[in-house]
Design an enzyme around this catalytic site. Structure first.
Site, mmCIF file in Angstrom:
data_model
loop_
_atom_site.group_PDB
_atom_site.id
_atom_site.type_symbol
_atom_site.label_atom_id
_atom_site.label_comp_id
_atom_site.label_asym_id
_atom_site.label_seq_id
_atom_site.Cartn_x
_atom_site.Cartn_y
_atom_site.Cartn_z
ATOM 1 N N ASP A 40 -54.080 16.903 66.780
ATOM 2 C CA ASP A 40 -54.434 15.659 67.469
ATOM 3 C C ASP A 40 -53.679 14.464 66.901
ATOM 4 O OD1 ASP A 40 -56.832 17.591 67.738
ATOM 5 O OD2 ASP A 40 -56.976 16.164 69.387
ATOM 6 N N ARG B 151 -60.197 17.222 77.670
ATOM 7 C CA ARG B 151 -60.077 17.062 76.230
ATOM 8 C C ARG B 151 -58.743 17.672 75.808
ATOM 9 N NH1 ARG B 151 -59.118 21.558 76.101
ATOM 10 N NH2 ARG B 151 -59.219 21.467 73.871
ATOM 11 N N GLY B 152 -58.444 17.570 74.523
ATOM 12 C CA GLY B 152 -57.118 18.001 74.078
ATOM 13 C C GLY B 152 -56.212 16.776 74.048
ATOM 14 N N ALA B 153 -55.484 16.633 72.932
ATOM 15 C CA ALA B 153 -54.743 15.388 72.705
ATOM 16 C C ALA B 153 -53.809 15.004 73.874
ATOM 17 C CB ALA B 153 -53.976 15.507 71.392
ATOM 18 N N ARG C 112 -62.168 7.926 72.498
ATOM 19 C CA ARG C 112 -62.082 8.943 71.439
ATOM 20 C C ARG C 112 -61.074 8.437 70.396
ATOM 21 N NH1 ARG C 112 -61.883 15.142 72.867
ATOM 22 N NH2 ARG C 112 -62.843 15.213 70.824
ATOM 23 N N ASN D 148 -56.521 18.174 63.031
ATOM 24 C CA ASN D 148 -56.837 19.004 64.201
ATOM 25 C C ASN D 148 -58.324 19.326 64.177
ATOM 26 O OD1 ASN D 148 -55.942 20.441 66.580
ATOM 27 N ND2 ASN D 148 -56.247 22.345 65.470
ATOM 28 N N LYS D 149 -58.744 20.086 65.153
ATOM 29 C CA LYS D 149 -60.163 20.441 65.317
ATOM 30 C C LYS D 149 -60.768 20.937 64.014
ATOM 31 C CE LYS D 149 -62.083 20.024 68.245
ATOM 32 N NZ LYS D 149 -62.848 18.763 68.402
ATOM 33 N N GLN E 119 -64.436 25.499 72.054
ATOM 34 C CA GLN E 119 -63.236 25.407 72.908
ATOM 35 C C GLN E 119 -62.437 26.714 72.899
ATOM 36 O OE1 GLN E 119 -64.202 23.054 70.756
ATOM 37 N NE2 GLN E 119 -63.567 21.013 71.364
HETATM 38 O O1 MRU Z 1 -62.073 17.873 70.731
HETATM 39 P P1 MRU Z 1 -60.926 18.429 71.549
HETATM 40 O O2 MRU Z 1 -61.302 19.626 72.362
HETATM 41 O O3 MRU Z 1 -60.229 17.359 72.342
HETATM 42 O O4 MRU Z 1 -59.906 18.918 70.448
HETATM 43 C C1 MRU Z 1 -58.708 19.517 70.817
HETATM 44 C C2 MRU Z 1 -57.938 20.037 69.676
HETATM 45 O O5 MRU Z 1 -58.265 19.883 68.520
HETATM 46 C C3 MRU Z 1 -56.640 20.678 70.027
HETATM 47 O O6 MRU Z 1 -56.360 21.744 69.181
HETATM 48 C C4 MRU Z 1 -55.593 19.578 69.907
HETATM 49 O O7 MRU Z 1 -55.883 18.527 70.757
HETATM 50 C C5 MRU Z 1 -54.255 20.043 70.129
HETATM 51 S S1 MRU Z 1 -53.977 20.104 71.815
HETATM 52 C C6 MRU Z 1 -52.817 20.703 72.531
#
Ligand code: MRU
Length: 365
Positions: free
Chosen positions: A242, A52-54, A89, A252-253, A201
Protein backbone atom coordinates in the site's frame (compact mmCIF):
# COMPACT_ATOMS: atom_id res chain seq x y z
CA UNK A 1 -9.40 -10.58 -16.31
CA UNK A 2 -12.13 -13.10 -17.00
CA UNK A 3 -15.14 -14.09 -14.93
CA UNK A 4 -16.84 -17.13 -16.42
CA UNK A 5 -15.32 -16.37 -19.80
CA UNK A 6 -16.27 -12.68 -19.87
CA UNK A 7 -13.66 -9.91 -19.51
CA UNK A 8 -14.13 -7.54 -16.60
CA UNK A 9 -12.30 -4.70 -14.97
CA UNK A 10 -12.65 -3.67 -11.33
CA UNK A 11 -13.89 -0.17 -12.27
CA UNK A 12 -15.24 1.40 -15.46
CA UNK A 13 -16.93 4.67 -16.46
CA UNK A 14 -20.56 4.94 -17.56
CA UNK A 15 -20.20 7.77 -20.07
CA UNK A 16 -19.40 10.89 -18.09
CA UNK A 17 -22.24 10.37 -15.63
CA UNK A 18 -21.10 7.60 -13.29
CA UNK A 19 -18.47 5.01 -12.48
CA UNK A 20 -19.33 1.40 -11.85
CA UNK A 21 -17.50 -1.03 -9.57
CA UNK A 22 -17.83 -4.60 -8.35
CA UNK A 23 -19.19 -4.68 -4.79
CA UNK A 24 -16.31 -6.60 -3.21
CA UNK A 25 -18.05 -6.88 0.15
CA UNK A 26 -20.31 -9.57 -1.28
CA UNK A 27 -17.69 -11.78 -2.90
CA UNK A 28 -17.29 -14.71 -3.19
CA UNK A 29 -20.96 -15.39 -2.45
CA UNK A 30 -22.65 -12.83 -4.69
CA UNK A 31 -21.51 -10.92 -7.75
CA UNK A 32 -23.08 -7.48 -7.92
CA UNK A 33 -21.95 -4.19 -9.34
CA UNK A 34 -22.56 -0.79 -7.81
CA UNK A 35 -22.98 2.53 -9.58
CA UNK A 36 -21.27 5.60 -8.13
CA UNK A 37 -23.05 8.77 -9.22
CA UNK A 38 -21.78 11.43 -6.83
CA UNK A 39 -18.68 12.25 -4.83
CA UNK A 40 -20.19 10.87 -1.65
CA UNK A 41 -20.77 7.48 -3.30
CA UNK A 42 -17.08 7.27 -4.14
CA UNK A 43 -16.07 8.24 -0.59
CA UNK A 44 -18.38 5.63 0.93
CA UNK A 45 -17.25 2.95 -1.55
CA UNK A 46 -13.61 3.49 -0.50
CA UNK A 47 -14.28 3.88 3.23
CA UNK A 48 -16.60 0.86 3.48
CA UNK A 49 -14.39 -1.30 1.24
CA UNK A 50 -16.87 -1.81 -1.58
CA UNK A 51 -13.59 -1.23 -3.42
CA UNK A 52 -10.21 -1.73 -1.81
CA UNK A 53 -6.60 -2.33 -2.72
CA UNK A 54 -4.15 0.53 -3.17
CA UNK A 55 -4.36 1.04 -6.97
CA UNK A 56 -8.15 0.62 -7.12
CA UNK A 57 -8.85 3.15 -4.40
CA UNK A 58 -6.65 5.56 -6.37
CA UNK A 59 -8.70 4.97 -9.53
CA UNK A 60 -11.96 5.29 -7.60
CA UNK A 61 -10.77 8.58 -6.14
CA UNK A 62 -9.95 9.82 -9.66
CA UNK A 63 -13.54 9.07 -10.72
CA UNK A 64 -14.76 10.58 -7.44
CA UNK A 65 -13.25 13.87 -8.57
CA UNK A 66 -15.00 13.53 -11.95
CA UNK A 67 -18.31 13.10 -10.13
CA UNK A 68 -17.52 16.15 -7.98
CA UNK A 69 -16.65 18.14 -11.13
CA UNK A 70 -20.00 17.24 -12.69
CA UNK A 71 -21.67 19.20 -9.85
CA UNK A 72 -19.18 22.02 -9.29
CA UNK A 73 -16.02 22.31 -11.32
CA UNK A 74 -14.48 25.28 -9.50
CA UNK A 75 -10.90 24.66 -8.34
CA UNK A 76 -11.84 25.46 -4.75
CA UNK A 77 -14.62 22.88 -4.73
CA UNK A 78 -12.41 20.21 -6.35
CA UNK A 79 -9.76 20.81 -3.71
CA UNK A 80 -12.32 20.20 -0.96
CA UNK A 81 -13.54 17.07 -2.78
CA UNK A 82 -9.94 15.84 -2.98
CA UNK A 83 -9.46 16.31 0.76
CA UNK A 84 -12.68 14.42 1.43
CA UNK A 85 -11.50 11.52 -0.72
CA UNK A 86 -8.03 11.44 0.89
CA UNK A 87 -9.60 11.25 4.36
CA UNK A 88 -11.41 7.98 3.58
CA UNK A 89 -8.39 5.69 4.07
CA UNK A 90 -5.03 6.87 5.35
CA UNK A 91 -2.44 4.21 4.51
CA UNK A 92 -2.41 3.50 0.76
CA UNK A 93 -0.54 6.36 -0.92
CA UNK A 94 -2.11 5.73 -4.34
CA UNK A 95 -5.24 7.49 -3.11
CA UNK A 96 -3.43 10.78 -2.47
CA UNK A 97 -1.30 10.26 -5.58
CA UNK A 98 -4.39 9.98 -7.80
CA UNK A 99 -6.10 12.99 -6.21
CA UNK A 100 -2.98 15.15 -6.53
CA UNK A 101 -2.42 14.05 -10.11
CA UNK A 102 -6.00 14.87 -11.09
CA UNK A 103 -5.91 18.28 -9.38
CA UNK A 104 -2.54 19.16 -10.92
CA UNK A 105 -3.80 18.17 -14.37
CA UNK A 106 -6.98 20.25 -14.03
CA UNK A 107 -5.17 23.25 -12.58
CA UNK A 108 -4.84 25.12 -15.89
CA UNK A 109 -8.01 23.86 -17.56
CA UNK A 110 -10.87 26.34 -18.15
CA UNK A 111 -13.64 25.80 -15.59
CA UNK A 112 -16.22 24.97 -18.28
CA UNK A 113 -13.95 22.29 -19.72
CA UNK A 114 -12.98 20.70 -16.43
CA UNK A 115 -15.69 18.00 -16.23
CA UNK A 116 -14.91 16.51 -19.66
CA UNK A 117 -11.17 16.75 -19.08
CA UNK A 118 -11.51 15.13 -15.64
CA UNK A 119 -13.24 12.07 -17.13
CA UNK A 120 -10.58 11.82 -19.84
CA UNK A 121 -7.78 11.99 -17.29
CA UNK A 122 -9.34 9.49 -14.88
CA UNK A 123 -9.60 7.04 -17.77
CA UNK A 124 -5.94 7.68 -18.62
CA UNK A 125 -4.97 6.87 -15.02
CA UNK A 126 -6.90 3.60 -15.25
CA UNK A 127 -5.34 2.66 -18.60
CA UNK A 128 -1.88 3.36 -17.20
CA UNK A 129 -2.67 1.14 -14.21
CA UNK A 130 -3.49 -1.73 -16.57
CA UNK A 131 -0.25 -1.27 -18.53
CA UNK A 132 1.91 -0.90 -15.41
CA UNK A 133 0.50 -4.03 -13.83
CA UNK A 134 0.93 -6.02 -17.01
CA UNK A 135 4.61 -4.97 -17.05
CA UNK A 136 5.03 -5.93 -13.40
CA UNK A 137 3.78 -9.37 -14.34
CA UNK A 138 6.20 -9.66 -17.24
CA UNK A 139 9.14 -8.98 -14.91
CA UNK A 140 7.79 -11.25 -12.18
CA UNK A 141 7.32 -14.01 -14.73
CA UNK A 142 11.11 -14.18 -15.23
CA UNK A 143 11.52 -14.99 -11.52
CA UNK A 144 8.90 -17.72 -11.74
CA UNK A 145 10.57 -19.18 -14.84
CA UNK A 146 13.91 -19.44 -12.98
CA UNK A 147 12.25 -21.48 -10.24
CA UNK A 148 10.40 -23.57 -12.84
CA UNK A 149 13.69 -24.50 -14.49
CA UNK A 150 15.25 -25.44 -11.18
CA UNK A 151 12.25 -27.58 -10.25
CA UNK A 152 12.12 -29.31 -13.62
CA UNK A 153 8.35 -29.34 -14.03
CA UNK A 154 7.36 -29.82 -10.38
CA UNK A 155 4.84 -27.16 -9.30
CA UNK A 156 6.16 -23.71 -8.43
CA UNK A 157 4.55 -22.88 -5.08
CA UNK A 158 3.90 -19.19 -4.50
CA UNK A 159 2.52 -17.78 -1.26
CA UNK A 160 0.55 -14.55 -1.32
CA UNK A 161 -1.11 -12.46 1.37
CA UNK A 162 -4.28 -10.35 1.25
CA UNK A 163 -5.65 -9.58 -2.19
CA UNK A 164 -3.16 -7.96 -4.53
CA UNK A 165 -5.07 -9.25 -7.53
CA UNK A 166 -7.02 -7.61 -10.32
CA UNK A 167 -9.80 -6.80 -7.87
CA UNK A 168 -7.32 -4.53 -6.06
CA UNK A 169 -6.36 -2.75 -9.29
CA UNK A 170 -8.10 -2.01 -12.56
CA UNK A 171 -6.90 -5.27 -14.12
CA UNK A 172 -4.13 -7.92 -13.80
CA UNK A 173 -3.28 -7.21 -10.16
CA UNK A 174 0.19 -6.51 -8.82
CA UNK A 175 1.24 -9.73 -7.06
CA UNK A 176 -1.08 -11.84 -9.20
CA UNK A 177 -0.02 -10.39 -12.55
CA UNK A 178 3.06 -12.64 -12.72
CA UNK A 179 0.96 -15.55 -11.48
CA UNK A 180 -1.64 -15.11 -14.24
CA UNK A 181 1.06 -14.68 -16.88
CA UNK A 182 2.90 -17.78 -15.65
CA UNK A 183 -0.30 -19.81 -15.66
CA UNK A 184 -1.23 -18.57 -19.14
CA UNK A 185 2.26 -19.53 -20.33
CA UNK A 186 1.64 -23.10 -19.21
CA UNK A 187 3.92 -23.06 -16.15
CA UNK A 188 2.91 -25.53 -13.48
CA UNK A 189 2.12 -23.17 -10.59
CA UNK A 190 0.22 -23.47 -7.36
CA UNK A 191 -0.68 -20.59 -5.04
CA UNK A 192 -0.90 -20.71 -1.25
CA UNK A 193 -3.55 -18.10 -0.40
CA UNK A 194 -3.39 -16.64 3.11
CA UNK A 195 -6.95 -16.17 4.35
CA UNK A 196 -5.94 -12.70 5.70
CA UNK A 197 -8.03 -12.16 8.80
CA UNK A 198 -9.86 -10.10 9.78
CA UNK A 199 -11.34 -9.02 6.41
CA UNK A 200 -10.39 -12.26 4.66
CA UNK A 201 -9.31 -10.64 1.42
CA UNK A 202 -7.29 -13.78 0.62
CA UNK A 203 -10.04 -16.31 1.30
CA UNK A 204 -12.83 -14.20 -0.20
CA UNK A 205 -11.19 -12.34 -3.06
CA UNK A 206 -7.83 -13.84 -4.10
CA UNK A 207 -9.24 -17.37 -3.97
CA UNK A 208 -12.28 -16.25 -5.99
CA UNK A 209 -10.35 -14.51 -8.73
CA UNK A 210 -7.72 -17.26 -9.03
CA UNK A 211 -10.55 -19.80 -9.20
CA UNK A 212 -12.29 -17.85 -11.96
CA UNK A 213 -9.04 -17.97 -13.95
CA UNK A 214 -8.65 -21.69 -13.01
CA UNK A 215 -5.26 -21.13 -11.34
CA UNK A 216 -4.56 -24.00 -8.88
CA UNK A 217 -4.60 -22.63 -5.35
CA UNK A 218 -5.10 -23.64 -1.73
CA UNK A 219 -6.43 -21.34 1.00
CA UNK A 220 -4.54 -21.59 4.29
CA UNK A 221 -5.05 -20.12 7.73
CA UNK A 222 -2.76 -17.13 8.18
CA UNK A 223 -0.72 -19.01 10.74
CA UNK A 224 0.16 -21.88 8.38
CA UNK A 225 2.64 -20.07 6.12
CA UNK A 226 5.67 -20.40 8.42
CA UNK A 227 5.13 -24.12 8.79
CA UNK A 228 4.87 -24.60 5.02
CA UNK A 229 8.08 -22.64 4.50
CA UNK A 230 9.91 -24.78 7.07
CA UNK A 231 8.87 -27.85 5.10
CA UNK A 232 10.06 -26.59 1.71
CA UNK A 233 6.55 -26.12 0.37
CA UNK A 234 6.90 -22.46 -0.58
CA UNK A 235 9.28 -21.49 -3.42
CA UNK A 236 8.65 -17.78 -3.23
CA UNK A 237 6.34 -15.20 -1.66
CA UNK A 238 4.84 -12.38 -3.72
CA UNK A 239 2.77 -9.76 -1.93
CA UNK A 240 1.46 -6.31 -2.81
CA UNK A 241 1.99 -3.05 -0.97
CA UNK A 242 0.00 0.00 0.00
CA UNK A 243 3.04 2.22 0.36
CA UNK A 244 6.75 1.64 -0.16
CA UNK A 245 9.23 4.16 1.20
CA UNK A 246 12.30 5.73 -0.40
CA UNK A 247 14.44 3.25 1.53
CA UNK A 248 12.40 0.22 0.45
CA UNK A 249 10.35 -0.42 3.59
CA UNK A 250 7.06 -2.00 2.61
CA UNK A 251 3.71 -1.26 4.22
CA UNK A 252 1.07 -3.86 3.41
CA UNK A 253 -1.87 -5.72 4.91
CA UNK A 254 -1.43 -6.75 8.52
CA UNK A 255 0.40 -10.07 8.73
CA UNK A 256 2.76 -9.38 5.84
CA UNK A 257 5.63 -8.72 8.26
CA UNK A 258 5.23 -12.12 9.93
CA UNK A 259 5.35 -13.82 6.51
CA UNK A 260 8.50 -11.88 5.63
CA UNK A 261 10.14 -12.96 8.90
CA UNK A 262 9.29 -16.60 8.26
CA UNK A 263 10.54 -16.32 4.68
CA UNK A 264 13.81 -14.74 5.84
CA UNK A 265 14.35 -17.47 8.44
CA UNK A 266 13.79 -20.18 5.84
CA UNK A 267 15.67 -18.65 2.92
CA UNK A 268 12.47 -18.26 0.89
CA UNK A 269 12.63 -15.28 -1.54
CA UNK A 270 10.18 -12.58 -0.49
CA UNK A 271 9.14 -10.28 -3.34
CA UNK A 272 6.86 -7.25 -3.30
CA UNK A 273 5.04 -6.30 -6.51
CA UNK A 274 4.33 -2.61 -6.85
CA UNK A 275 3.33 0.01 -9.37
CA UNK A 276 5.39 3.21 -9.10
CA UNK A 277 2.44 5.30 -7.77
CA UNK A 278 2.77 3.19 -4.61
CA UNK A 279 6.27 4.53 -3.93
CA UNK A 280 6.25 7.42 -1.47
CA UNK A 281 9.66 9.07 -1.58
CA UNK A 282 8.57 11.64 1.02
CA UNK A 283 8.83 8.85 3.60
CA UNK A 284 12.06 7.14 4.53
CA UNK A 285 11.42 5.17 7.70
CA UNK A 286 8.21 3.23 7.16
CA UNK A 287 7.80 2.19 10.78
CA UNK A 288 8.03 5.70 12.14
CA UNK A 289 6.29 7.64 9.42
CA UNK A 290 3.48 5.70 7.74
CA UNK A 291 0.04 6.20 9.35
CA UNK A 292 -1.48 2.78 10.02
CA UNK A 293 -5.23 2.61 9.58
CA UNK A 294 -6.99 1.36 12.71
CA UNK A 295 -10.26 -0.21 11.64
CA UNK A 296 -13.35 -1.14 13.63
CA UNK A 297 -13.02 -3.92 16.20
CA UNK A 298 -16.22 -5.35 14.70
CA UNK A 299 -14.06 -6.77 11.92
CA UNK A 300 -12.19 -8.87 14.50
CA UNK A 301 -15.24 -9.72 16.61
CA UNK A 302 -17.40 -10.92 13.72
CA UNK A 303 -17.10 -13.02 10.61
CA UNK A 304 -19.47 -13.27 7.68
CA UNK A 305 -20.18 -16.05 5.21
CA UNK A 306 -23.00 -17.76 3.36
CA UNK A 307 -25.20 -20.25 5.24
CA UNK A 308 -26.41 -23.51 3.71
CA UNK A 309 -29.20 -21.60 1.92
CA UNK A 310 -26.66 -19.19 0.44
CA UNK A 311 -27.81 -16.32 2.65
CA UNK A 312 -24.91 -14.12 3.79
CA UNK A 313 -24.84 -13.87 7.58
CA UNK A 314 -22.51 -12.31 10.07
CA UNK A 315 -21.81 -14.10 13.37
CA UNK A 316 -20.07 -13.10 16.59
CA UNK A 317 -16.83 -14.84 17.50
CA UNK A 318 -15.82 -13.29 20.80
CA UNK A 319 -17.02 -13.06 24.38
CA UNK A 320 -19.13 -9.90 24.58
CA UNK A 321 -16.81 -8.33 27.16
CA UNK A 322 -13.53 -8.79 25.24
CA UNK A 323 -11.75 -5.76 23.87
CA UNK A 324 -10.48 -5.77 20.27
CA UNK A 325 -7.72 -4.03 18.35
CA UNK A 326 -7.56 -3.92 14.57
CA UNK A 327 -4.45 -2.35 12.99
CA UNK A 328 -5.04 -2.93 9.28
CA UNK A 329 -1.45 -2.74 7.97
CA UNK A 330 2.10 -3.41 9.08
CA UNK A 331 5.54 -2.41 7.86
CA UNK A 332 8.09 -4.95 6.63
CA UNK A 333 11.59 -3.48 6.87
CA UNK A 334 13.55 -3.41 3.60
CA UNK A 335 16.13 -5.85 4.99
CA UNK A 336 13.53 -8.65 4.84
CA UNK A 337 12.56 -7.96 1.22
CA UNK A 338 14.40 -9.81 -1.56
CA UNK A 339 13.29 -7.47 -4.32
CA UNK A 340 10.63 -5.04 -5.54
CA UNK A 341 8.92 -6.13 -8.75
CA UNK A 342 8.12 -2.87 -10.54
CA UNK A 343 6.97 -1.96 -14.03
CA UNK A 344 10.61 -1.10 -14.83
CA UNK A 345 12.09 -4.36 -13.54
CA UNK A 346 13.22 -5.93 -10.29
CA UNK A 347 14.68 -3.31 -7.97
CA UNK A 348 16.60 -3.77 -4.74
CA UNK A 349 14.71 -2.34 -1.75
CA UNK A 350 17.27 0.46 -1.30
CA UNK A 351 17.21 4.21 -1.82
CA UNK A 352 20.03 4.23 -4.41
CA UNK A 353 18.48 1.45 -6.46
CA UNK A 354 15.04 3.12 -6.42
CA UNK A 355 16.61 6.47 -7.30
CA UNK A 356 18.38 4.93 -10.28
CA UNK A 357 15.21 3.32 -11.66
CA UNK A 358 12.71 6.06 -10.74
CA UNK A 359 14.76 9.31 -10.80
CA UNK A 360 11.69 11.42 -11.60
CA UNK A 361 10.01 10.46 -8.32
CA UNK A 362 12.98 11.71 -6.31
CA UNK A 363 13.38 14.83 -8.46
CA UNK A 364 9.87 15.98 -7.47
CA UNK A 365 10.44 15.56 -3.73
O1 MRU B 1 -7.35 -3.16 3.15
P1 MRU B 1 -7.17 -3.49 1.68
O2 MRU B 1 -7.96 -4.68 1.24
O3 MRU B 1 -7.37 -2.28 0.81
O4 MRU B 1 -5.65 -3.88 1.58
C1 MRU B 1 -5.10 -4.26 0.36
C2 MRU B 1 -3.71 -4.73 0.46
O5 MRU B 1 -3.07 -4.69 1.49
C3 MRU B 1 -3.08 -5.14 -0.83
O6 MRU B 1 -2.20 -6.20 -0.64
C4 MRU B 1 -2.37 -3.90 -1.35
O7 MRU B 1 -3.26 -2.86 -1.53
C5 MRU B 1 -1.63 -4.14 -2.56
S1 MRU B 1 -2.71 -4.06 -3.88
C6 MRU B 1 -2.45 -4.43 -5.30
Amino acid sequence: MKIDGKSWRAIWPIGTEAAEVIDQRLLPHEFKTMRLTELNDACIAIRDMVVRGAPLIGSTAAYGLCLAANCDSSHASLKVAGEKLCATRPTAINLRWAVERMLAHLQDVLIAEIPAEAWRHAEKICEEDVKINHSIGTHGLKLIREIEQRKQGAPVNILTHCNAGWLACVDWGTATSAIYQAFDAGINIHVWVDETRPRNQGAFLTAWELGKHTVPHTVIADNAGGHLMQHGQVDMCIVGTDRTTASGDVCNKIGTYLKALAAFDNGVPFYVALPSPTIDVSVDDGLAEIPIEERSGEEVAKISGADSQGVIRSVNLLPATSATANPAFDVTPARLVTGLITERGIVKPERDALLKVFPELFAKS
